[in-house]
Design a protein around this motif. Structure first.
Motif, PDB file in Angstrom:
ATOM      1  N   ILE A  43      -5.598  17.820 -41.781  1.00 42.97           N
ATOM      2  CA  ILE A  43      -4.452  17.003 -42.207  1.00 42.97           C
ATOM      3  C   ILE A  43      -3.153  17.799 -42.158  1.00 42.97           C
ATOM      4  O   ILE A  43      -2.071  17.203 -42.168  1.00 42.97           O
ATOM      5  N   ARG A  44      -3.253  19.141 -42.122  1.00 44.21           N
ATOM      6  CA  ARG A  44      -2.042  19.949 -41.943  1.00 44.21           C
ATOM      7  C   ARG A  44      -1.630  20.014 -40.478  1.00 44.21           C
ATOM      8  O   ARG A  44      -0.463  20.244 -40.166  1.00 44.21           O
ATOM      9  N   GLN A  45      -2.587  19.818 -39.585  1.00 43.92           N
ATOM     10  CA  GLN A  45      -2.325  19.995 -38.163  1.00 43.92           C
ATOM     11  C   GLN A  45      -1.832  18.733 -37.471  1.00 43.92           C
ATOM     12  O   GLN A  45      -1.106  18.814 -36.479  1.00 43.92           O
ATOM     13  N   GLN A  46      -2.229  17.563 -37.972  1.00 38.19           N
ATOM     14  CA  GLN A  46      -1.867  16.327 -37.273  1.00 38.19           C
ATOM     15  C   GLN A  46      -1.833  15.137 -38.222  1.00 38.19           C
ATOM     16  O   GLN A  46      -2.327  15.214 -39.344  1.00 38.19           O
ATOM     17  N   ALA A  47      -1.240  14.069 -37.729  1.00 41.54           N
ATOM     18  CA  ALA A  47      -1.166  12.828 -38.505  1.00 41.54           C
ATOM     19  C   ALA A  47      -2.322  11.916 -38.114  1.00 41.54           C
ATOM     20  O   ALA A  47      -2.743  11.880 -36.955  1.00 41.54           O
ATOM     21  N   PHE A  48      -2.835  11.191 -39.095  1.00 40.98           N
ATOM     22  CA  PHE A  48      -3.900  10.216 -38.846  1.00 40.98           C
ATOM     23  C   PHE A  48      -3.440   8.838 -39.316  1.00 40.98           C
ATOM     24  O   PHE A  48      -2.629   8.719 -40.235  1.00 40.98           O
ATOM     25  N   ASP A  49      -3.990   7.815 -38.674  1.00 34.33           N
ATOM     26  CA  ASP A  49      -3.690   6.444 -39.083  1.00 34.33           C
ATOM     27  C   ASP A  49      -4.533   6.025 -40.278  1.00 34.33           C
ATOM     28  O   ASP A  49      -4.098   5.223 -41.085  1.00 34.33           O
ATOM     29  N   ILE A  50      -5.750   6.563 -40.369  1.00 33.18           N
ATOM     30  CA  ILE A  50      -6.630   6.234 -41.487  1.00 33.18           C
ATOM     31  C   ILE A  50      -7.642   7.370 -41.674  1.00 33.18           C
ATOM     32  O   ILE A  50      -8.050   8.017 -40.704  1.00 33.18           O
ATOM     33  N   ILE A  51      -8.012   7.602 -42.926  1.00 28.73           N
ATOM     34  CA  ILE A  51      -9.010   8.615 -43.268  1.00 28.73           C
ATOM     35  C   ILE A  51     -10.199   7.925 -43.929  1.00 28.73           C
ATOM     36  O   ILE A  51     -10.014   7.075 -44.809  1.00 28.73           O
ATOM     37  N   LEU A  52     -11.405   8.287 -43.489  1.00 27.81           N
ATOM     38  CA  LEU A  52     -12.650   7.793 -44.078  1.00 27.81           C
ATOM     39  C   LEU A  52     -13.278   8.969 -44.815  1.00 27.81           C
ATOM     40  O   LEU A  52     -13.741   9.921 -44.181  1.00 27.81           O
ATOM     41  N   ARG A  67      -7.044  13.223 -54.656  1.00 35.01           N
ATOM     42  CA  ARG A  67      -5.915  13.474 -55.563  1.00 35.01           C
ATOM     43  C   ARG A  67      -4.869  14.364 -54.893  1.00 35.01           C
ATOM     44  O   ARG A  67      -3.669  14.072 -54.938  1.00 35.01           O
ATOM     45  N   MET A  68      -5.318  15.433 -54.257  1.00 36.92           N
ATOM     46  CA  MET A  68      -4.387  16.355 -53.606  1.00 36.92           C
ATOM     47  C   MET A  68      -3.679  15.694 -52.427  1.00 36.92           C
ATOM     48  O   MET A  68      -2.488  15.907 -52.207  1.00 36.92           O
ATOM     49  N   LEU A  69      -4.425  14.877 -51.675  1.00 32.48           N
ATOM     50  CA  LEU A  69      -3.814  14.195 -50.533  1.00 32.48           C
ATOM     51  C   LEU A  69      -2.712  13.259 -50.990  1.00 32.48           C
ATOM     52  O   LEU A  69      -1.629  13.211 -50.390  1.00 32.48           O
ATOM     53  N   ARG A  70      -2.964  12.508 -52.058  1.00 35.00           N
ATOM     54  CA  ARG A  70      -1.978  11.522 -52.512  1.00 35.00           C
ATOM     55  C   ARG A  70      -0.718  12.165 -53.091  1.00 35.00           C
ATOM     56  O   ARG A  70       0.313  11.513 -53.208  1.00 35.00           O
ATOM     57  N   GLU A  71      -0.776  13.434 -53.411  1.00 40.78           N
ATOM     58  CA  GLU A  71       0.433  14.142 -53.830  1.00 40.78           C
ATOM     59  C   GLU A  71       1.353  14.409 -52.651  1.00 40.78           C
ATOM     60  O   GLU A  71       2.537  14.690 -52.840  1.00 40.78           O
ATOM     61  N   GLU A  72       0.814  14.290 -51.429  1.00 40.03           N
ATOM     62  CA  GLU A  72       1.578  14.635 -50.243  1.00 40.03           C
ATOM     63  C   GLU A  72       1.735  13.498 -49.250  1.00 40.03           C
ATOM     64  O   GLU A  72       2.728  13.424 -48.543  1.00 40.03           O
ATOM     65  N   GLN A  73       0.735  12.608 -49.152  1.00 42.06           N
ATOM     66  CA  GLN A  73       0.736  11.588 -48.110  1.00 42.06           C
ATOM     67  C   GLN A  73       0.306  10.237 -48.660  1.00 42.06           C
ATOM     68  O   GLN A  73      -0.443  10.162 -49.628  1.00 42.06           O
ATOM     69  N   GLN A  74       0.751   9.180 -47.969  1.00 37.35           N
ATOM     70  CA  GLN A  74       0.316   7.828 -48.303  1.00 37.35           C
ATOM     71  C   GLN A  74      -0.431   7.186 -47.136  1.00 37.35           C
ATOM     72  O   GLN A  74      -0.400   5.980 -46.941  1.00 37.35           O
ATOM     73  N   VAL A  75      -1.113   8.019 -46.351  1.00 34.91           N
ATOM     74  CA  VAL A  75      -1.919   7.524 -45.241  1.00 34.91           C
ATOM     75  C   VAL A  75      -3.022   6.610 -45.781  1.00 34.91           C
ATOM     76  O   VAL A  75      -3.520   6.797 -46.898  1.00 34.91           O
ATOM     77  N   LEU A  76      -3.387   5.602 -44.984  1.00 37.73           N
ATOM     78  CA  LEU A  76      -4.501   4.739 -45.356  1.00 37.73           C
ATOM     79  C   LEU A  76      -5.759   5.580 -45.578  1.00 37.73           C
ATOM     80  O   LEU A  76      -6.065   6.467 -44.779  1.00 37.73           O
ATOM     81  N   LEU A  77      -6.494   5.287 -46.643  1.00 36.29           N
ATOM     82  CA  LEU A  77      -7.702   6.054 -46.930  1.00 36.29           C
ATOM     83  C   LEU A  77      -8.775   5.154 -47.526  1.00 36.29           C
ATOM     84  O   LEU A  77      -8.529   4.461 -48.513  1.00 36.29           O
ATOM     85  N   TYR A  78      -9.943   5.172 -46.888  1.00 36.57           N
ATOM     86  CA  TYR A  78     -11.112   4.467 -47.407  1.00 36.57           C
ATOM     87  C   TYR A  78     -12.128   5.505 -47.881  1.00 36.57           C
ATOM     88  O   TYR A  78     -12.464   6.434 -47.155  1.00 36.57           O
ATOM     89  N   VAL A  79     -12.598   5.359 -49.094  1.00 31.07           N
ATOM     90  CA  VAL A  79     -13.726   6.154 -49.564  1.00 31.07           C
ATOM     91  C   VAL A  79     -14.994   5.517 -49.008  1.00 31.07           C
ATOM     92  O   VAL A  79     -15.199   4.302 -49.138  1.00 31.07           O
ATOM     93  N   ILE A 222      14.216   7.536 -47.063  1.00 33.49           N
ATOM     94  CA  ILE A 222      13.507   8.597 -46.343  1.00 33.49           C
ATOM     95  C   ILE A 222      12.210   8.939 -47.068  1.00 33.49           C
ATOM     96  O   ILE A 222      12.221   9.258 -48.254  1.00 33.49           O
ATOM     97  N   VAL A 223      11.111   8.876 -46.347  1.00 31.03           N
ATOM     98  CA  VAL A 223       9.786   9.195 -46.894  1.00 31.03           C
ATOM     99  C   VAL A 223       9.281  10.472 -46.236  1.00 31.03           C
ATOM    100  O   VAL A 223       9.326  10.603 -45.010  1.00 31.03           O
ATOM    101  N   THR A 224       8.811  11.424 -47.043  1.00 28.33           N
ATOM    102  CA  THR A 224       8.263  12.679 -46.528  1.00 28.33           C
ATOM    103  C   THR A 224       6.744  12.612 -46.476  1.00 28.33           C
ATOM    104  O   THR A 224       6.110  12.189 -47.434  1.00 28.33           O
ATOM    105  N   LEU A 225       6.177  13.023 -45.340  1.00 35.40           N
ATOM    106  CA  LEU A 225       4.737  13.236 -45.229  1.00 35.40           C
ATOM    107  C   LEU A 225       4.547  14.738 -45.106  1.00 35.40           C
ATOM    108  O   LEU A 225       4.819  15.321 -44.060  1.00 35.40           O
ATOM    109  N   SER A 226       4.131  15.369 -46.177  1.00 36.34           N
ATOM    110  CA  SER A 226       4.101  16.821 -46.260  1.00 36.34           C
ATOM    111  C   SER A 226       3.375  17.451 -45.080  1.00 36.34           C
ATOM    112  O   SER A 226       2.278  17.027 -44.709  1.00 36.34           O
ATOM    113  N   ARG A 227       4.013  18.453 -44.481  1.00 33.28           N
ATOM    114  CA  ARG A 227       3.495  19.229 -43.362  1.00 33.28           C
ATOM    115  C   ARG A 227       3.379  18.420 -42.074  1.00 33.28           C
ATOM    116  O   ARG A 227       2.856  18.908 -41.069  1.00 33.28           O
ATOM    117  N   ILE A 228       3.830  17.172 -42.096  1.00 32.87           N
ATOM    118  CA  ILE A 228       3.732  16.336 -40.904  1.00 32.87           C
ATOM    119  C   ILE A 228       5.129  15.946 -40.399  1.00 32.87           C
ATOM    120  O   ILE A 228       5.499  16.236 -39.282  1.00 32.87           O
TER     121      ILE A 228
END
Length: 235
Positions: A43-52, A67-79, A222-228
């Motif tokens: 997730i530091r190297q590239q952007a994704f449209d969705i994470i499973l 929890r850590m991801l949501r502090e930095e990104q709002q990418v779609l995520l399915y558990v 302006i929305v920041t996607l950390s490291r992306i």
């Protein structure tokens, strides 16, 4: 058309292969992470449209990764997990999961859920060519950005005067139409358009722009996607 980018975080190699083969068949670009360390690196190297995301990984708890991801990104995520107790499901939603899919599951059903979610949210891409519009004028969230005056004006009568660097950064994000612009793409543009040659200067420009928007008592678009990178809230 650019392929949708999926990150599958799962330590079961057999399941990884089944899901990967199925999603490849439907034209996705899918990456695998079989540990928390691999997940963090990707997730530091590239952007994704969705994470499973599986919750039970050999070196990390998926809820902590969420929890850590949501502090930095709002990418779609399915558990996607065999952990089906109510506490885990509720905690996943509290931490910002967009859906919770219990194992075992149908790969076809999972793909359809992903497809529908991406249709609603749209793909994350590095850059989108500007659409036909009045040259030098961009509209987003009630703001109108104008090259001629190097300013951005709100329909409520607010106006912000911009420096050359601030204007070029904001215009480049506006041209992307709400898609994510990577920091590398942004820096490449600003090197040519505004003689800006460091990522630190980009960070400073974003900070200054947010302060200027805040002084109007309106939210910064302006929305920041950390490291992306960054994107603009368009509507």
């Amino acid at each position: 058309m650019e392929k949708s980018r999926v990150l599958l975080v799962e330590d079961d190699e057999s399941l990884c292969q089944v899901v990967t083969d199925f999603f490849n068949m439907f034209g996705y670009q899918i990456s695998q992470a079989q540990s928390g360390d691999e997940f963090s690196r990707l997730i530091r190297q590239q952007a994704f449209d969705i994470i499973l995301l599986d919750l039970n990984l050999p070196d990390a708890d998926g809820l902590e990764l969420l929890r850590m991801l949501r502090e930095e990104q709002q990418v779609l995520l399915y558990v996607v997990s065999g952990r089906q107790d109510e506490t885990s499901r509720l905690r996943a939603y509290e931490l910002g999961a967009d859906d919770f899919i219990a194992k075992p599951f149908s790969a076809r059903e999972l793909e359809l859920k992903v497809r529908n979610a991406l249709k609603r949210h749209g793909p994350v891409i590095d850059f989108v060519e500007s659409q036909d519009k009045q040259p030098g004028v961009f509209i987003f969230q009630g703001w109108q950005l104008e090259e001629a005056t190097r300013s951005v004006c709100h329909q409520q009568g607010k106006q912000i005067q911009l420096t050359r660097g601030e204007y070029e950064l904001l215009a480049f994000l506006a041209e992307a139409g709400g898609a994510v612009v990577t920091r590398d793409n942004l820096l490449n543009h600003l090197e040519q358009a505004a003689d800006i040659y460091s990522a630190e200067t980009i960070t400073a420009l974003v900070y200054r722009l947010r302060r200027k928007f805040a002084q109007t008592d309106l939210d910064s678009p302006i929305v920041t996607l950390s490291r992306i990178g960054y994107r603009l809230e368009i509507s």
